[in-house]
Design an enzyme around this catalytic site. Structure first.
Site, PDB file in Angstrom:
ATOM      1  N   GLY A  34       0.796  -1.232   0.000  1.00 52.07           N
ATOM      2  CA  GLY A  34       0.000   0.000   0.000  1.00 52.07           C
ATOM      3  C   GLY A  34       0.819   1.268   0.000  1.00 52.07           C
ATOM      4  N   GLY A  36       3.461   1.712  -1.999  1.00 49.30           N
ATOM      5  CA  GLY A  36       4.201   1.829  -3.263  1.00 49.30           C
ATOM      6  C   GLY A  36       3.463   2.665  -4.296  1.00 49.30           C
ATOM      7  N   TYR A 162      11.380 -13.020 -11.642  1.00 53.75           N
ATOM      8  CA  TYR A 162      10.169 -12.243 -11.332  1.00 53.75           C
ATOM      9  C   TYR A 162       8.977 -12.813 -12.096  1.00 53.75           C
ATOM     10  CZ  TYR A 162       7.314  -7.872 -11.583  1.00 53.75           C
ATOM     11  OH  TYR A 162       6.326  -6.919 -11.543  1.00 53.75           O
ATOM     12  N   LYS A 166       5.509 -14.490 -10.607  1.00 59.45           N
ATOM     13  CA  LYS A 166       4.191 -13.903 -10.904  1.00 59.45           C
ATOM     14  C   LYS A 166       3.260 -14.955 -11.518  1.00 59.45           C
ATOM     15  CE  LYS A 166       4.478  -9.463  -9.792  1.00 59.45           C
ATOM     16  NZ  LYS A 166       3.639  -8.921  -8.731  1.00 59.45           N
ATOM     17  N   HIS A 205      12.204   1.428 -12.981  1.00 54.72           N
ATOM     18  CA  HIS A 205      11.745   1.216 -14.349  1.00 54.72           C
ATOM     19  C   HIS A 205      12.123   2.400 -15.235  1.00 54.72           C
ATOM     20  CE1 HIS A 205       9.067  -1.728 -12.320  1.00 54.72           C
ATOM     21  NE2 HIS A 205       9.238  -2.380 -13.453  1.00 54.72           N
ATOM     22  N   ASP A 316      18.351  -3.631 -24.289  1.00 57.11           N
ATOM     23  CA  ASP A 316      16.995  -3.133 -24.555  1.00 57.11           C
ATOM     24  C   ASP A 316      15.950  -3.971 -23.832  1.00 57.11           C
ATOM     25  OD1 ASP A 316      17.457  -0.980 -26.186  1.00 57.11           O
ATOM     26  OD2 ASP A 316      17.350  -2.138 -28.047  1.00 57.11           O
TER      27      ASP A 316
HETATM   28  P1  NAP Z   1       6.662  -0.317  -5.579  1.00 57.03           P
HETATM   29  O1  NAP Z   1       6.318   1.122  -5.766  1.00 57.03           O
HETATM   30  O2  NAP Z   1       8.083  -0.714  -5.593  1.00 57.03           O
HETATM   31  O3  NAP Z   1       5.987  -0.785  -4.217  1.00 57.03           O
HETATM   32  C1  NAP Z   1       6.207  -2.076  -3.745  1.00 57.03           C
HETATM   33  C2  NAP Z   1       5.367  -2.241  -2.514  1.00 57.03           C
HETATM   34  O4  NAP Z   1       5.580  -3.569  -2.014  1.00 57.03           O
HETATM   35  C3  NAP Z   1       5.744  -1.279  -1.393  1.00 57.03           C
HETATM   36  O5  NAP Z   1       4.576  -0.911  -0.697  1.00 57.03           O
HETATM   37  C4  NAP Z   1       6.659  -2.122  -0.514  1.00 57.03           C
HETATM   38  O6  NAP Z   1       6.668  -1.713   0.844  1.00 57.03           O
HETATM   39  C5  NAP Z   1       5.978  -3.472  -0.650  1.00 57.03           C
HETATM   40  N1  NAP Z   1       6.887  -4.570  -0.345  1.00 57.03           N
HETATM   41  C6  NAP Z   1       8.023  -4.910  -1.003  1.00 57.03           C
HETATM   42  N2  NAP Z   1       8.608  -5.951  -0.399  1.00 57.03           N
HETATM   43  C7  NAP Z   1       7.810  -6.279   0.666  1.00 57.03           C
HETATM   44  C8  NAP Z   1       7.897  -7.239   1.690  1.00 57.03           C
HETATM   45  N3  NAP Z   1       8.916  -8.115   1.748  1.00 57.03           N
HETATM   46  N4  NAP Z   1       6.926  -7.275   2.616  1.00 57.03           N
HETATM   47  C9  NAP Z   1       5.901  -6.394   2.568  1.00 57.03           C
HETATM   48  N5  NAP Z   1       5.753  -5.458   1.635  1.00 57.03           N
HETATM   49  C10 NAP Z   1       6.715  -5.402   0.685  1.00 57.03           C
HETATM   50  O7  NAP Z   1       5.926  -1.218  -6.638  1.00 57.03           O
HETATM   51  P2  NAP Z   1       4.685  -0.912  -7.592  1.00 57.03           P
HETATM   52  O8  NAP Z   1       5.246  -0.418  -8.859  1.00 57.03           O
HETATM   53  O9  NAP Z   1       3.652  -0.128  -6.850  1.00 57.03           O
HETATM   54  O10 NAP Z   1       4.182  -2.383  -7.852  1.00 57.03           O
HETATM   55  C11 NAP Z   1       2.915  -2.831  -7.395  1.00 57.03           C
HETATM   56  C12 NAP Z   1       2.614  -4.137  -8.101  1.00 57.03           C
HETATM   57  O11 NAP Z   1       2.571  -3.912  -9.503  1.00 57.03           O
HETATM   58  C13 NAP Z   1       3.678  -5.208  -7.882  1.00 57.03           C
HETATM   59  O12 NAP Z   1       3.055  -6.443  -7.670  1.00 57.03           O
HETATM   60  C14 NAP Z   1       4.453  -5.198  -9.187  1.00 57.03           C
HETATM   61  O13 NAP Z   1       5.046  -6.443  -9.417  1.00 57.03           O
HETATM   62  C15 NAP Z   1       3.379  -4.874 -10.173  1.00 57.03           C
HETATM   63  N6  NAP Z   1       3.799  -4.275 -11.443  1.00 57.03           N
HETATM   64  C16 NAP Z   1       4.533  -3.127 -11.454  1.00 57.03           C
HETATM   65  C17 NAP Z   1       4.878  -2.545 -12.662  1.00 57.03           C
HETATM   66  C18 NAP Z   1       5.617  -1.241 -12.757  1.00 57.03           C
HETATM   67  O14 NAP Z   1       5.913  -0.784 -13.885  1.00 57.03           O
HETATM   68  N7  NAP Z   1       5.926  -0.576 -11.649  1.00 57.03           N
HETATM   69  C19 NAP Z   1       4.477  -3.159 -13.872  1.00 57.03           C
HETATM   70  C20 NAP Z   1       3.715  -4.322 -13.819  1.00 57.03           C
HETATM   71  C21 NAP Z   1       3.382  -4.863 -12.594  1.00 57.03           C
HETATM   72  P3  NAP Z   1       7.681  -0.545   1.367  1.00 57.03           P
HETATM   73  O15 NAP Z   1       7.170   0.753   0.789  1.00 57.03           O
HETATM   74  O16 NAP Z   1       7.577  -0.563   2.819  1.00 57.03           O
HETATM   75  O17 NAP Z   1       9.021  -0.923   0.830  1.00 57.03           O
HETATM   76  P1  GDP Z   2      10.872  -3.665 -18.719  1.00 56.40           P
HETATM   77  O1  GDP Z   2       9.758  -2.926 -19.373  1.00 56.40           O
HETATM   78  O2  GDP Z   2      10.414  -4.712 -17.785  1.00 56.40           O
HETATM   79  O3  GDP Z   2      11.870  -4.180 -19.713  1.00 56.40           O
HETATM   80  O4  GDP Z   2      11.685  -2.668 -17.783  1.00 56.40           O
HETATM   81  P2  GDP Z   2      11.954  -1.102 -17.760  1.00 56.40           P
HETATM   82  O5  GDP Z   2      10.745  -0.372 -17.332  1.00 56.40           O
HETATM   83  O6  GDP Z   2      13.169  -0.966 -16.916  1.00 56.40           O
HETATM   84  O7  GDP Z   2      12.238  -0.669 -19.277  1.00 56.40           O
HETATM   85  C1  GDP Z   2      13.424  -1.058 -19.913  1.00 56.40           C
HETATM   86  C2  GDP Z   2      13.554  -0.409 -21.286  1.00 56.40           C
HETATM   87  O8  GDP Z   2      13.764   0.993 -21.161  1.00 56.40           O
HETATM   88  C3  GDP Z   2      14.786  -0.954 -22.011  1.00 56.40           C
HETATM   89  O9  GDP Z   2      14.541  -0.946 -23.398  1.00 56.40           O
HETATM   90  C4  GDP Z   2      15.853   0.070 -21.649  1.00 56.40           C
HETATM   91  O10 GDP Z   2      16.910   0.092 -22.587  1.00 56.40           O
HETATM   92  C5  GDP Z   2      15.057   1.353 -21.690  1.00 56.40           C
HETATM   93  N1  GDP Z   2      15.634   2.446 -20.873  1.00 56.40           N
HETATM   94  C6  GDP Z   2      16.132   3.623 -21.358  1.00 56.40           C
HETATM   95  N2  GDP Z   2      16.568   4.406 -20.363  1.00 56.40           N
HETATM   96  C7  GDP Z   2      16.313   3.719 -19.200  1.00 56.40           C
HETATM   97  C8  GDP Z   2      16.519   4.028 -17.822  1.00 56.40           C
HETATM   98  O11 GDP Z   2      17.005   5.087 -17.441  1.00 56.40           O
HETATM   99  N3  GDP Z   2      16.125   3.085 -16.916  1.00 56.40           N
HETATM  100  C9  GDP Z   2      15.550   1.893 -17.292  1.00 56.40           C
HETATM  101  N4  GDP Z   2      15.174   1.023 -16.361  1.00 56.40           N
HETATM  102  N5  GDP Z   2      15.377   1.561 -18.608  1.00 56.40           N
HETATM  103  C10 GDP Z   2      15.732   2.473 -19.522  1.00 56.40           C
END
Ligand code: NAP
Ligand code: GDP
Length: 360
Positions: A34, A36, A162, A166, A205, A316
């Site tokens: 919550g 994040g 990862y 998932k 990311h 990439d």
């Molecule tokens: P985030 O901002 O990194 O937040 C992660 C959250 O998980 C935080 O609240 C963190 O708590 C908590 N957490 C991590 N490790 C934990 C542990 N061991 N025990 C309890 N809590 C833990 O991630 P997000 O981007 O919001 O991701 C949310 C969901 O979306 C995840 O399931 C992720 O895999 C999925 N997702 C993300 C992306 C993306 O682009 N970001 C894309 C696709 C799917 P703290 O704040 O206390 O560390």
């Molecule tokens: P993915 O979508 O799971 O592959 O992860 P990312 O969100 O990290 O995206 C990665 C893509 O963004 C790759 O093609 C990288 O080469 C490009 N990229 C360019 N600049 C950055 C940067 O500053 N950080 C990250 N994480 N990726 C970057």
């Protein structure tokens, strides 16, 4: 009336009107992760009108419970007794962190997911909506990818730890339905971004990385460095839009099969498009330098016997993972996504205004 309580461990409880103890009354929703990116966006939409009278929303951070630990997970379920769970907590990172730490991503996430789903079942949670990612889909595939294709082949090698962890959520959900009739499900989002993201440049990311790097480049009068070739394609979803979809799924979506949450295929952007949007968002006038020597992994995990075969410099990653939102559109034909540039600008403004407190 909305009452918001922030506890000393950073977890937040939102109570809307009078809460209730009974399982068939208003929901008591435990949101793991919550604190994040997505969790904070759900907190925002609940406060801004998606929450309903009598509901209680509990936003957990890892400070309240380390969900890798079975004991701590049990204790947190014992304490909050949720009727519903949105499960977001995960070890999360961008491409380069995944490439460095596949083992950690696999182990932490597989434990977190098993603990949360098992405790949900044991404590009689009515519904769980977990969060997957389009990384779960096979690398070698046809496009667009849809929900039926998750287990059809190995995921991309850059983040297989990862991705497999998932995928096991989907296995768990299906088995829970088969054995106990429980309708636990999952949402599959594409690349998410927005306020409260992890702006750490090495670990995060692409979008938060670009936003942070551009913020610094502008402040320091330096060039903006972009990694990889800029050709990789991604569908980006604004965290606040995704938050609304999570609340919808919790209330309305009753399939066990997961559902992709994405903008349409026509809105897929190249990394270069994302750079342009961030540059515009900050009004950055400096030089943009790209590093077009990204090397995609040509290998699958089974064939990676020699670490020197990797080029972990600036790959990439997966060149594209174009996902179909046809299923989502069948349910929600009128759902409006925030225009990409508007959402990027809001994210840039958020980082500039909150730089001191941002995760980075
Ligand atoms: P985030 O901002 O990194 O937040 C992660 C959250 O998980 C935080 O609240 C963190 O708590 C908590 N957490 C991590 N490790 C934990 C542990 N061991 N025990 C309890 N809590 C833990 O991630 P997000 O981007 O919001 O991701 C949310 C969901 O979306 C995840 O399931 C992720 O895999 C999925 N997702 C993300 C992306 C993306 O682009 N970001 C894309 C696709 C799917 P703290 O704040 O206390 O560390
Ligand atoms: P993915 O979508 O799971 O592959 O992860 P990312 O969100 O990290 O995206 C990665 C893509 O963004 C790759 O093609 C990288 O080469 C490009 N990229 C360019 N600049 C950055 C940067 O500053 N950080 C990250 N994480 N990726 C970057």
């Amino acid at each position: 009336m909305l009452v918001v309580t922030t506890l000393s461990d950073q977890s937040v409880i939102c109570t809307l009107g009078t809460s209730t103890e009974v399982m068939d009354g208003p929901m008591r929703v435990l949101v793991t992760g919550g604190s994040g990116l997505v969790g904070r966006a759900i907190e925002r939409v609940v406060k801004e009108g998606e929450g309903r009278e009598g509901e209680e929303w509990i936003f957990l951070s890892s400070k309240e419970a380390n969900l890798v630990s079975a004991e701590e997970t049990r204790a947190v379920f014992q304490k909050h007794r949720p009727t519903h769970v949105i499960h977001l907590a995960a070890m999360v990172g961008g491409l380069y962190r995944n490439m460095r730490q596949n083992l950690d991503f696999w182990r932490d996430n597989v434990h977190i997911n098993d603990n949360v789903l098992h405790m949900s079942q044991e404590f009689g949670v009515v519904k769980v909506v977990s969060c997957l990612s389009t990384c779960v889909f096979p690398d070698k595939t046809t496009y667009p990818i849809d929900e039926t294709m998750m287990h059809n082949g190995a995921p991309h090698v850059s983040n297989y730890g990862y991705a497999y962890a998932k995928r096991m959520i989907d296995v768990h959900n299906r088995a829970c339905f088969q054995q106990y009739g429980l309708r636990y499900t999952a949402i599959i989002p594409t690349n998410i971004f927005g306020p409260h993201d992890n702006f750490n440049i090495e670990d995060g990311h692409v979008m938060p990385g670009l936003v942070h790097k551009t913020y610094l480049a502008k402040k320091e009068g330096k060039p903006l460095e972009v990694w990889g070739s800029g050709r990789a394609l991604r569908q980006f979803i604004f965290s606040v839009d995704l938050a609304r979809l999570f609340v919808w799924a919790l209330r309305e979506y009753n399939e066990v099969e997961p559902i992709i949450a994405s903008v349409g295929e026509e809105e897929e952007q190249s990394v270069k498009d994302a750079v342009d949007a961030v540059v515009e968002g900050f009004g950055f006038k400096g030089e943009v330098i790209s590093f077009p020597f990204g090397v995609n992994y040509p290998f699958h995990p089974q064939t990676l016997t020699n670490r020197s075969q990797y080029d972990t410099s600036r790959s990439d990653g997966q060149i594209k993972k174009t996902a179909s939102n046809a299923k989502l559109r069948k349910y929600l034909p009128d759902f409006k996504f925030t225009p990409f540039k508007e959402a990027v600008k809001e994210t840039c403004d958020w980082l500039a205004a909150n730089y001191d407190i941002a995760r980075k």
